[in-house]
Design a protein around this motif. Structure first.
Motif, short mmCIF file in Angstrom:
data_model
loop_
_atom_site.label_atom_id
_atom_site.label_comp_id
_atom_site.label_asym_id
_atom_site.label_seq_id
_atom_site.Cartn_x
_atom_site.Cartn_y
_atom_site.Cartn_z
N SER A 53 0.84 -1.19 0.00
CA SER A 53 0.00 0.00 0.00
C SER A 53 0.88 1.25 0.00
O SER A 53 1.89 1.30 -0.69
CB SER A 53 -0.92 -0.03 1.23
N PHE A 54 0.51 2.26 0.79
CA PHE A 54 1.28 3.48 0.91
C PHE A 54 1.51 3.83 2.37
O PHE A 54 0.74 3.42 3.25
CB PHE A 54 0.55 4.66 0.24
N GLU A 55 2.56 4.60 2.61
CA GLU A 55 2.80 5.19 3.91
C GLU A 55 2.79 6.70 3.75
O GLU A 55 3.21 7.23 2.71
CB GLU A 55 4.15 4.75 4.49
N TYR A 56 2.32 7.41 4.79
CA TYR A 56 2.15 8.84 4.72
C TYR A 56 2.97 9.52 5.80
O TYR A 56 2.96 9.10 6.96
CB TYR A 56 0.67 9.20 4.88
N GLU A 57 3.67 10.59 5.38
CA GLU A 57 4.48 11.35 6.32
C GLU A 57 3.59 12.34 7.06
O GLU A 57 2.94 13.18 6.43
CB GLU A 57 5.60 12.09 5.59
N ILE A 58 3.57 12.23 8.39
CA ILE A 58 2.69 13.05 9.21
C ILE A 58 3.49 14.12 9.96
O ILE A 58 4.49 13.81 10.61
CB ILE A 58 1.91 12.19 10.22
N GLU A 59 3.02 15.35 9.85
CA GLU A 59 3.57 16.44 10.65
C GLU A 59 2.71 16.57 11.90
O GLU A 59 1.48 16.52 11.83
CB GLU A 59 3.54 17.74 9.85
#
Length: 238
Positions: free
Chosen positions: A161-167
């Motif tokens: 799937s995908f991974e998302y960079e979180i601020e």
């Protein structure tokens, strides 16, 4: 002569579902009777589909739900994170009624000038409710520490799937974390993920076909609209 849609990152099989809805029903606002009910369909890269049926059967309603024009009353709609959907309304003025003094070329460049579809942002399926925002800003525990999300910065391909960079709120960029799509979906922020995915997919499309007057004119000429009308005539006069 429509342009080739290009490679869809993450999809290697032409038979794999890239857009589907499951057990969907839809009721128009201020009515009580469902226009469509228990509809399940899916499309793949190899799909070539025509929807036929008598007037009032729910053909347009089904397509509107599938393409994200409206939200289903019940059921679930899913599309691949990298998929870009083009929807041409049954009534042509659905999109252009506020742009009659632009040329077709100007309208297309206005609509996509920042790397995303401005008309897409106006869809009800992209409008964040108070509940959507509350879910995004809820407290979650990361590495034993309570945090609140501030923004989705970027994404990268993971194994499946995908991974998302979180601020994070109150943190520097060095404290950013990568969370899986599955983790974020479990938090109930699917709509915010979809908005981010749409922006990323649109930007990827710009690398394939830069949004210039010349490129737009060539595209319109390929589908039968000569430069005289595409670039030198206002939509109002067509």
């Amino acid at each position: 002569k429509f342009p080739e849609p290009g490679f869809l990152d993450g999809v290697k099989s032409s038979d794999k579902a890239i857009l589907k809805m499951t057990n969907v029903g839809y009721t128009y606002p201020n009515t009580t009777k469902m226009t469509i009910r228990n509809i399940s369909v899916q499309c793949s890269l190899s799909s070539r589909v025509a929807v036929v049926g008598p007037n009032g059967a729910g053909k347009s309603s089904m397509i509107k739900v599938l393409t994200g024009e409206v939200e289903p009353t019940v059921g679930e709609v899913w599309k691949h994170p990298n998929l870009r959907v083009a929807y041409v309304a049954q009534h042509a003025f659905h999109h252009i009624e506020h742009h009659l003094d632009k040329t077709p070329n100007e309208y297309i460049r206005w609509r996509y000038e920042h790397g995303e579809d401005k008309e897409l942002a106006g869809k009800i399926t992209r409008q964040l409710s108070e509940e959507d925002e509350k879910k995004f800003y809820q407290i979650i525990v990361i590495d034993g520490e309570k945090r609140r999300m501030k923004n989705i910065v970027s994404r990268r391909k993971a194994k499946r799937s995908f991974e998302y960079e979180i601020e994070w709120q109150g943190k520097t960029w060095e404290d950013n974390s990568w969370l899986s799509r599955e983790k974020l979906e479990s938090l109930g922020v699917q709509k915010i993920l979809q908005i981010f995915d749409d922006r990323e997919a649109a930007r990827a499309g710009l690398y394939i076909r830069p949004l210039t007057s010349v490129n737009v004119q060539k595209h319109l000429q390929d589908i039968g609209l000569d430069p005289e009308f595409a670039t030198h005539s206002r939509i109002r006069g067509l």
